[in-house]
Design a protein around this motif. Sequence first.
Motif, PDB file in Angstrom:
ATOM      1  N   ARG A  36       2.267   0.760  -3.971  1.00 30.98           N
ATOM      2  CA  ARG A  36       1.913   1.546  -5.623  1.00 30.98           C
ATOM      3  C   ARG A  36       0.261   1.735  -4.848  1.00 30.98           C
ATOM      4  O   ARG A  36      -0.320   2.920  -6.384  1.00 30.98           O
ATOM      5  CB  ARG A  36       2.596   1.478  -6.439  1.00 30.98           C
ATOM      6  N   SER A  37      -0.364   0.676  -4.473  1.00 31.60           N
ATOM      7  CA  SER A  37      -1.990   0.488  -5.036  1.00 31.60           C
ATOM      8  C   SER A  37      -2.431   0.421  -3.693  1.00 31.60           C
ATOM      9  O   SER A  37      -2.716  -0.786  -3.031  1.00 31.60           O
ATOM     10  CB  SER A  37      -2.080   0.118  -6.025  1.00 31.60           C
ATOM     11  N   ARG A  38      -3.026   1.169  -2.843  1.00 25.10           N
ATOM     12  CA  ARG A  38      -3.695   1.513  -1.942  1.00 25.10           C
ATOM     13  C   ARG A  38      -4.886   0.622  -2.038  1.00 25.10           C
ATOM     14  O   ARG A  38      -4.892  -0.604  -1.207  1.00 25.10           O
ATOM     15  CB  ARG A  38      -4.846   2.948  -0.795  1.00 25.10           C
ATOM     16  N   GLU A  39      -5.370   0.363  -3.090  1.00 28.15           N
ATOM     17  CA  GLU A  39      -7.004  -0.020  -3.415  1.00 28.15           C
ATOM     18  C   GLU A  39      -6.498  -1.541  -3.231  1.00 28.15           C
ATOM     19  O   GLU A  39      -6.833  -3.114  -2.860  1.00 28.15           O
ATOM     20  CB  GLU A  39      -7.619  -0.404  -4.895  1.00 28.15           C
ATOM     21  N   LYS A  40      -4.921  -2.293  -4.217  1.00 26.76           N
ATOM     22  CA  LYS A  40      -4.467  -3.422  -4.377  1.00 26.76           C
ATOM     23  C   LYS A  40      -4.411  -4.140  -2.077  1.00 26.76           C
ATOM     24  O   LYS A  40      -4.532  -4.959  -1.654  1.00 26.76           O
ATOM     25  CB  LYS A  40      -3.250  -3.977  -4.785  1.00 26.76           C
ATOM     26  N   ALA A  41      -3.467  -2.900  -1.842  1.00 29.74           N
ATOM     27  CA  ALA A  41      -3.199  -3.701  -0.608  1.00 29.74           C
ATOM     28  C   ALA A  41      -4.420  -4.200   0.364  1.00 29.74           C
ATOM     29  O   ALA A  41      -4.739  -5.283   1.346  1.00 29.74           O
ATOM     30  CB  ALA A  41      -2.586  -2.261   0.250  1.00 29.74           C
ATOM     31  N   VAL A  42      -5.612  -3.166   0.661  1.00 36.27           N
ATOM     32  CA  VAL A  42      -6.665  -3.608   0.952  1.00 36.27           C
ATOM     33  C   VAL A  42      -7.516  -4.773  -0.067  1.00 36.27           C
ATOM     34  O   VAL A  42      -7.626  -6.066   1.313  1.00 36.27           O
ATOM     35  CB  VAL A  42      -8.058  -3.050   0.638  1.00 36.27           C
ATOM     36  N   ASP A  43      -6.971  -5.154  -0.773  1.00 30.73           N
ATOM     37  CA  ASP A  43      -7.894  -6.488  -1.468  1.00 30.73           C
ATOM     38  C   ASP A  43      -7.068  -7.605  -1.006  1.00 30.73           C
ATOM     39  O   ASP A  43      -7.782  -8.213  -1.063  1.00 30.73           O
ATOM     40  CB  ASP A  43      -7.994  -6.373  -2.826  1.00 30.73           C
ATOM     41  N   GLN A  44      -5.821  -7.492  -1.263  1.00 25.81           N
ATOM     42  CA  GLN A  44      -5.195  -8.423  -0.219  1.00 25.81           C
ATOM     43  C   GLN A  44      -5.110  -9.168   1.528  1.00 25.81           C
ATOM     44  O   GLN A  44      -5.342 -10.144   1.380  1.00 25.81           O
ATOM     45  CB  GLN A  44      -3.359  -7.831  -0.196  1.00 25.81           C
ATOM     46  N   ILE A  50      -9.787 -14.634   4.528  1.00 27.08           N
ATOM     47  CA  ILE A  50     -11.022 -15.156   3.738  1.00 27.08           C
ATOM     48  C   ILE A  50     -10.397 -16.273   3.821  1.00 27.08           C
ATOM     49  O   ILE A  50     -10.439 -17.895   4.541  1.00 27.08           O
ATOM     50  CB  ILE A  50     -11.550 -14.984   2.662  1.00 27.08           C
ATOM     51  N   CYS A  51      -8.725 -16.265   3.272  1.00 22.88           N
ATOM     52  CA  CYS A  51      -8.046 -17.597   3.084  1.00 22.88           C
ATOM     53  C   CYS A  51      -7.897 -18.049   4.970  1.00 22.88           C
ATOM     54  O   CYS A  51      -7.751 -19.697   4.884  1.00 22.88           O
ATOM     55  CB  CYS A  51      -6.826 -17.056   2.796  1.00 22.88           C
ATOM     56  N   MET A  52      -7.317 -17.138   4.997  1.00 21.73           N
ATOM     57  CA  MET A  52      -6.572 -17.673   6.702  1.00 21.73           C
ATOM     58  C   MET A  52      -8.154 -18.199   7.525  1.00 21.73           C
ATOM     59  O   MET A  52      -7.673 -19.272   8.603  1.00 21.73           O
ATOM     60  CB  MET A  52      -5.822 -17.033   7.490  1.00 21.73           C
TER      61      MET A  52
END
Length: 574
Positions: A36-44, A50-52
């Motif tokens: 539902r959110s392209r922005e949230k997908a990119v943020d994820q 970074i986490c990995m």
Amino acid sequence: MSRSLRDLESLLPELDAAPADALEDQDLDFKEWPERSREKAVDQVVEMAICMANGGGGTVVFGVRDRVVGRADALLGVPPEIDVNLLLKAVYDRTDPRLTPVFEDLFVPEGTGRLLIMQVHGGLPPYTDSQGGAKVRVGKDCQPMTGSLRRRVLIETGETDFTAGLVEGRPADLLSASAMEQLRDAARRERAPEDLLHLSDHDLLAALDLLTQGRLNFAGLFLAGHPEALRRHLPSYVWTHVRMASDTAYSDRLDGNDALPVALNRMLDRIMADNPISTLELGLFHHEYRAYPEIALREALMNALCHQDFRIGGPLLVSQYPDRIEIANAGGFIGGVSPHNILRHRPVPRNPLLVNALVRLRLVNRMNLGVRRMFQSMLEEGKAPPNLAEHGESVVVSFRKQPISGPFRLFVADEGQAGRILSVEHLLILHDLLGHPELDTARAARLCQRTEPAARDLLNEMETGLGYLERGGTGRGTYWVLRPDLHRRLAGPGHPERNRRIAWEAAKTRTLSVLKDRARRGEPGLSNQEIRQITHYDRNQVVRLMLELRAENPDIRLGGAGRSARYSVDCARK
């Protein structure tokens, strides 16, 4: 370590028996794509990169719900219009230092038909986003990069090796002649190079990089320092051995500030003074076995000494109870190592300079054999392996006091003479099947700290190659049991073979009875957790049990998904 597309394809069938969350590891994560959110997908995507990277690198599979059982329900996929070039640019622009992960497509018949794979290679952390925020992979979770975690990352990368720091004073005034000789003796027993051991004290320390510009570093002080020098320059270091009369009282205690080889020998001497001996006849000879194998104790103590965090106050504590021994050192697991992967994870030194010197002296190795030796020495005698746990900022290794199993030790000896050398994984499976009626692939994978495909190959080898096991069930309901003759041999006299399927069939009967009772009363069905409470099985065993039960009883239905999924009897058909 990244996972190849082939590795991932081999994992996907496991989703029919377990949620994706159960397949995750330090270097593998599954994420649902926020449609539902392209922005949230990119943020994820940026957050996971970074986490990995901070956790040493790994693989992220986007398009997978991680808490449902069933491949069709789990593989939702990623929209086909998602452009990996835009994702790569977003990660590059929003990370510091810059990250350039590799994106790959994995095509599947479920969902949108496309899974997106992100391969992140470990570099020189810490990595942050453009605002300075960061997460780090710890086990299966991405945790905020707090101050303590930042310090841990720096330790893992060798950026802050405490043992490389220099000690004030003349080396000759800091060293112990006794410690130097015990260090040489220990290295000689491990067949360290003689040309190294014949050097003078000064030249030996220099060859091991324990002297820098004529000054002793903390690694050299810890390996060969005088107790007074250690108390003065390493006040946080002390070892303590306590004989516990109960969980709340002790009868005897000794503290020391000795250098590593001296401390190791003194702690071992105290432990072995209260380490009962059993005699076992092997052929024409009578062999003596301790309740706690000396090799297991030595490896555990050496690990505790090597991985001591000298920045944290608190002793290296050995607690000897009437029924167990616990060895605890300051400093938790680092580098993604955990009790659930320590048998197979690459070794991560907390004190690289110290460990490098010990490696050259052959007192430790870079192949993570120490932990495996602990397990092997216990399991070969028919004893439970050590338990490893992380308690706050310390690691605790526990050994249970157990008598040797004569039949098991004789079996291991006979197999060795026949050229069949049993690995830690073989021994873990045999030991487990002596205490449980059967073993499935999921539990074998957790037991041996392997992937399910690798565990299945191991079980197949023990069935067809070695002839230790028998197979039952079919498909996802496959299980393995000990061959009856081997069970009788390993269990010894007085332990007749039990009917190993009675408990399983009784569990199915009991579960079906409860489902019918609830249906008659008009109550909701049973969740996986509720069935676990009824049967005392684990999650994957319940999934397998219910697959068999549904195949035998078409009236049983499964409704809902994830934690809300429930099994029930279809009253309309009754």
